[in-house]
Design a protein around this motif. Structure first.
Motif, mmCIF file in Angstrom:
data_model
loop_
_atom_site.group_PDB
_atom_site.id
_atom_site.type_symbol
_atom_site.label_atom_id
_atom_site.label_comp_id
_atom_site.label_asym_id
_atom_site.label_seq_id
_atom_site.Cartn_x
_atom_site.Cartn_y
_atom_site.Cartn_z
ATOM 1 N N LEU A 1 2.606 2.155 8.422
ATOM 2 C CA LEU A 1 1.150 1.893 8.470
ATOM 3 C C LEU A 1 0.585 3.164 8.188
ATOM 4 O O LEU A 1 -0.532 3.168 7.325
ATOM 5 C CB LEU A 1 0.690 1.333 9.866
ATOM 6 C CG LEU A 1 -0.789 1.140 10.003
ATOM 7 C CD1 LEU A 1 -1.396 0.150 8.743
ATOM 8 C CD2 LEU A 1 -1.124 0.624 11.390
ATOM 9 N N CYS B 1 -3.023 -5.643 2.183
ATOM 10 C CA CYS B 1 -1.817 -5.208 1.642
ATOM 11 C C CYS B 1 -0.816 -5.430 2.848
ATOM 12 O O CYS B 1 -1.312 -5.663 3.915
ATOM 13 C CB CYS B 1 -1.359 -3.897 1.416
ATOM 14 S SG CYS B 1 -1.777 -2.643 2.667
ATOM 15 N N TYR B 2 0.508 -5.621 2.484
ATOM 16 C CA TYR B 2 1.729 -6.315 3.460
ATOM 17 C C TYR B 2 2.597 -5.307 3.805
ATOM 18 O O TYR B 2 3.229 -4.512 2.825
ATOM 19 C CB TYR B 2 2.217 -7.344 2.659
ATOM 20 C CG TYR B 2 1.625 -8.633 2.696
ATOM 21 C CD1 TYR B 2 1.673 -9.722 3.089
ATOM 22 C CD2 TYR B 2 0.430 -8.857 1.594
ATOM 23 C CE1 TYR B 2 1.000 -10.998 3.061
ATOM 24 C CE2 TYR B 2 -0.369 -10.057 1.538
ATOM 25 C CZ TYR B 2 -0.174 -11.022 2.134
ATOM 26 O OH TYR B 2 -0.804 -12.264 2.171
ATOM 27 N N GLU B 3 3.251 -5.304 4.946
ATOM 28 C CA GLU B 3 4.437 -4.777 5.245
ATOM 29 C C GLU B 3 5.480 -5.509 4.696
ATOM 30 O O GLU B 3 5.437 -6.695 5.028
ATOM 31 C CB GLU B 3 4.488 -4.459 6.669
ATOM 32 C CG GLU B 3 5.937 -4.116 7.068
ATOM 33 C CD GLU B 3 6.256 -2.595 6.705
ATOM 34 O OE1 GLU B 3 7.291 -2.340 6.827
ATOM 35 O OE2 GLU B 3 5.348 -1.828 6.242
ATOM 36 N N PHE C 1 -4.298 -4.759 6.879
ATOM 37 C CA PHE C 1 -2.755 -4.640 6.990
ATOM 38 C C PHE C 1 -2.004 -5.674 7.475
ATOM 39 O O PHE C 1 -2.334 -5.887 8.842
ATOM 40 C CB PHE C 1 -2.264 -3.355 7.556
ATOM 41 C CG PHE C 1 -1.020 -2.877 7.225
ATOM 42 C CD1 PHE C 1 -0.646 -2.084 6.005
ATOM 43 C CD2 PHE C 1 -0.011 -3.070 8.229
ATOM 44 C CE1 PHE C 1 0.600 -1.684 5.862
ATOM 45 C CE2 PHE C 1 1.379 -2.642 7.739
ATOM 46 C CZ PHE C 1 1.541 -2.053 6.786
ATOM 47 N N ALA D 1 0.459 3.782 4.823
ATOM 48 C CA ALA D 1 -0.665 2.924 3.997
ATOM 49 C C ALA D 1 -2.110 3.676 4.154
ATOM 50 O O ALA D 1 -2.814 3.491 3.369
ATOM 51 C CB ALA D 1 -0.322 1.522 4.261
ATOM 52 N N CYS E 1 0.764 -1.255 -0.020
ATOM 53 C CA CYS E 1 0.106 0.150 0.123
ATOM 54 C C CYS E 1 0.881 1.361 -0.063
ATOM 55 O O CYS E 1 0.260 2.499 -0.236
ATOM 56 C CB CYS E 1 -0.956 0.070 1.321
ATOM 57 S SG CYS E 1 -2.247 -1.302 1.144
ATOM 58 N N LEU F 1 -9.195 -1.259 5.038
ATOM 59 C CA LEU F 1 -7.791 -1.857 5.134
ATOM 60 C C LEU F 1 -7.579 -2.942 5.922
ATOM 61 O O LEU F 1 -7.942 -2.884 7.323
ATOM 62 C CB LEU F 1 -6.729 -0.490 5.491
ATOM 63 C CG LEU F 1 -5.348 -0.891 5.399
ATOM 64 C CD1 LEU F 1 -4.775 -1.465 4.047
ATOM 65 C CD2 LEU F 1 -4.432 0.127 5.998
ATOM 66 N N CYS G 1 -9.977 -0.558 9.717
ATOM 67 C CA CYS G 1 -8.631 -0.705 9.689
ATOM 68 C C CYS G 1 -8.138 -1.966 10.594
ATOM 69 O O CYS G 1 -8.027 -1.662 11.900
ATOM 70 C CB CYS G 1 -7.898 0.357 9.926
ATOM 71 S SG CYS G 1 -6.091 0.217 9.858
#
Length: 538
Positions: A373, A358-360, A390, A376, A340, A388, A410
C-alpha cells in the motif's frame, strides 16, 4: 437510606445507599472516594472516573449509564450504580493499583519528545529514591528536558549504521515518533481533546498513567533502525538503573543474553512479535523468558462514504479527516488502474488530478503492514493524483487505515466494494466520485477481537516447542503522542506497550511477583470475557 459500608483505605471509600427502585433492584449507589485529585482540570478528573468504570464494566457506554455524580473540585471521586461484586472488584482495584504509581518503565526505542503534553509531570511527587539512572544531554535535549515523569534518558550510537544517524538528533530526542508513541501508550498522562485531525477525539492517556518513564534511545532514523550492540548496552544500563519493567517494540535482536539476566533480576521484559504475518512461523523475539506480543484490532472503525456520480454511496475505511479535507464537496474524475505498484500502468490510466482505484494483486497477500500500500501511495502521489481507493483482502484492508495519514483522501475497501466501483467506471463515460471525511465509530464487534493480518504468527521457527506469541493486545490505529501532536500508528510495536502498561499495574499491586508469575497472570486471564488485567486505551 442505609449506610452499608464505611472507610476502607486512604484511597477508597465506599458508601452503599439503598434505593428502593424496582428497576435498580440488583444495583446500589456506591460513593467512591479516590483521595486528592491528580489534575487541576476538572474534565481530566471526570475522564479518569470514566476510565475506571470502563475498565470495570467493559464499555464506556455502561460506565456513563452507571455514573451518577463526579466529584472533581475539592477531591477526586464519584457516585455510581454498581452491584455488590462490582463494588468489591473496584475497591480492590483502586486500593492497590493506583494507575501504576511510581513504577519505572524502561523503554528501549527511538527516544522521546519531552514537550508532548503526555509527559507533563504536574501532580507528581519526587523521583523514586531507588532510581539510579541519569539524564544524558545532547542536541536539543538538556537537563530540563527530564522531569518527574521522564526521570532519565540515555542514548547509544555504537554499532548503528551511519546512514541511519544522518539528520538525526544526537540525543535522546525522538526524530521519527515511534518511541514517543510507544512511551505515551505505556504511561502518558491524561490529555484532553486529543485526536488525529478530529478522529478518535477524547482523552488520551497511557495504560499506567502514573508510572515513570526511563528512555533508552538505541534506534535511529526515519526507518527506526536499531543497533544490536546499542540495544544490549541499553538493557544492561536499564537493569542497573532500577527499572521495574522493560518494553522493547523492536525486532531482529538476537543478543538475548541481556534479557535473560534482566529477567533473572526480577524485571519483566516485553517484546513485539513483529509484523511479518499472516504467514506462519514468522513470529520473532521468541525466547521463553520474555513476553512476546501480537497485535489485534479494536472495536473502533473509521468509515468513509464515497458517493459515485450515479448517486450510489459506498463505504470504505480511512483516516481522511476534517482537518485534511479540502474541497470534499466537489466530485473528481475517477480512473481505474489494475495495479498502482506498476508505474507504467498507473501513468497510462491518467492518474494526474484524479482519484485512482487500484487493486492489491489477489495472488500476493500482504506480508508487512503498509508495504505494498505504501508503494501505491507513493506512486499515485508522485503522478499528481488527488485520491486513492485501494482494494485488498477483506481480512486485511481494515488493518492499515493509518497508511495514508493525511497525504490525500485514501480509502481502503475490500474486493466486493472495489468491483462495484469498477463496474460503475466501465458503465459511464465520465465517472466521478466524492470522498467525505471519515467518522469515528466505537463498538464495532465485527472488528474486535481479531488478530491483525500483519501480526506475525507462530509457531516459533527457532524454538518450535515454545508457544508464541504469548498474548495479543490492541495494535491497529492506536492514537498516541508523536512530537507535539497525536497520530495513529499500527503494528505489534503498538501492541507491546499495552502489555507493558498492564505489567506496570501488576507490579504496583504485586511488587513481590516474579516475571514468571506476572506472565502467567496475563496469559491465563487474557481470554476471559472481561479480562481482569486487560485494558483498552484511547
Amino acid at each position: 437510606m442505609d449506610v452499608r459500608s464505611a472507610f476502607t483505605s486512604t484511597f477508597l471509600l465506599l458508601l452503599a445507599l439503598w434505593m428502593p427502585l424496582p428497576a435498580l433492584a440488583s444495583t446500589e449507589l456506591y460513593i467512591v472516594y479516590m483521595g486528592e485529585k491528580k489534575h487541576d482540570d476538572p474534565s481530566l478528573v471526570i475522564a479518569s472516573h470514566h476510565d475506571v468504570l470502563t475498565s470495570l464494566l467493559g464499555s464506556k457506554d455502561e460506565a456513563l449509564k452507571s455514573i451518577v455524580y463526579s466529584y472533581k473540585h475539592g477531591f477526586s471521586g464519584f457516585a455510581a450504580m454498581l452491584t455488590e461484586s462490582q463494588a468489591e472488584e473496584l475497591s480492590s482495584l483502586l486500593q492497590r493499583a493506583r494507575h501504576g504509581e511510581d513504577i519505572i518503565v524502561g523503554v528501549v526505542d527511538s527516544g522521546i519528545w519531552p514537550e508532548s503534553r503526555s509527559f507533563d509531570d504536574r501532580g507528581y511527587g519526587p523521583v523514586p529514591a531507588r532510581w539510579k539512572g541519569t539524564c544524558e544531554t545532547g542536541a536539543e535535549f538538556n537537563a530540563s528536558s527530564c522531569n518527574r515523569k521522564i526521570i532519565g534518558v540515555r542514548w547509544y550510537t555504537g554499532g548503528v549504521e551511519a546512514d541511519a544517524l544522518q539528520g538525526e538528533f544526537m540525543s535522546a530526542r525522538d526524530m521519527g515518533g515511534h518511541g514517543t508513541h510507544v512511551a505515551s501508550t505505556i504511561a502518558g498522562s491524561p490529555v484532553r481533546n486529543a485526536s488525529s485531525g478530529g478522529l478518535a477525539a477524547g482523552v488520551a492517556r497511557g495504560g499506567a498513567p502514573r508510572a515513570r518513564l526511563a528512555i533508552y534511545k538505541a534506534c535511529w532514523g526515519a526507518r527506526t533502525r536499531c543497533g544490536g550492540a546499542a540495544i544490549l548496552a541499553a538493557i544492561d544500563d536499564a537493569t542497573n538503573d532500577g527499572v521495574d519493567v522493560l518494553s522493547l517494540s523492536l525486532g531482529g535482536f538476537e543478543e538475548f543474553a541481556g534479557t535473560l539476566h534482566a529477567v533473572a533480576r526480577g524485571i519483566p521484559v516485553v517484546f513485539s512479535g513483529m509484523n511479518d504475518g499472516p504467514a506462519p512461523q514468522t513470529v520473532r523475539n521468541t525466547v521463553p523468558w520474555v513476553i512476546t506480543v501480537a497485535a489485534t484490532m479494536m472495536d473502533r472503525s473509521f468509515p468513509t462514504v464515497m458517493q459515485l456520480g450515479n448517486n450510489e454511496r459506498l463505504v470504505g475505511q480511512s483516516h481522511y479527516s476534517d482537518d485534511a479535507a479540502v474541497n470534499t464537496s466537489e466530485f473528481r474524475m475517477l480512473v481505474h488502474s489494475r495495479r498502482c505498484n506498476n508505474v507504467t500502468q498507473l501513468a497510462s490510466a491518467n492518474a494526474s488530478g484524479n482519484v485512482v482505484l487500484c487493486y492489491e494483486p489477489s495472488d500476493t497477500p500482504f506480508n508487512h503492514p503498509g508495504q505494498k500500500l505504501g508503494s501505491a501511495i507513493d506512486n499515485v502521489k508522485n503522478l499528481g493524483a488527488k485520491g486513492l481507493i485501494f482494494a485488498g483482502y477483506s481480512s486485511n484492508v481494515l488493518d492499515r487505515t493509518d497508511s495514508c495519514n493525511g497525504i490525500m483522501p485514501c480509502v481502503l475497501v475490500d474486493y466486493e466494494i472495489a468491483n462495484r466501483i469498477a463496474f460503475y467506471i466501465a458503465s459511464t463515460r465520465s465517472p466521478v466520485v466524492r470522498i467525505s471525511p471519515a467518522k469515528s465509530v466505537v463498538g464495532d464487534t465485527v472488528l474486535s477481537p481479531r488478530v491483525a493480518s500483519f501480526s506475525a504468527r507462530g509457531p516459533s521457527a527457532e524454538y518450535p516447542g515454545i508457544l508464541k506469541p504469548d498474548i495479543a493486545a490492541p495494535g491497529v490505529s492506536i492514537l498516541a503522542a508523536v512530537r507535539n501532536s497525536y497520530q495513529f500508528m499500527s503494528g505489534t510495536s503498538m501492541a507491546c506497550p499495552h502489555v507493558s502498561a498492564i505489567i506496570a499495574l501488576l507490579k504496583s499491586i504485586h511488587p513481590d511477583w516474579s516475571p514468571a508469575m506476572i506472565k502467567s497472570a496475563i496469559i491465563t486471564t487474557g481470554m476471559s470475557s472481561r479480562p481482569r488485567y486487560s485494558i483498552n486505551f484511547t
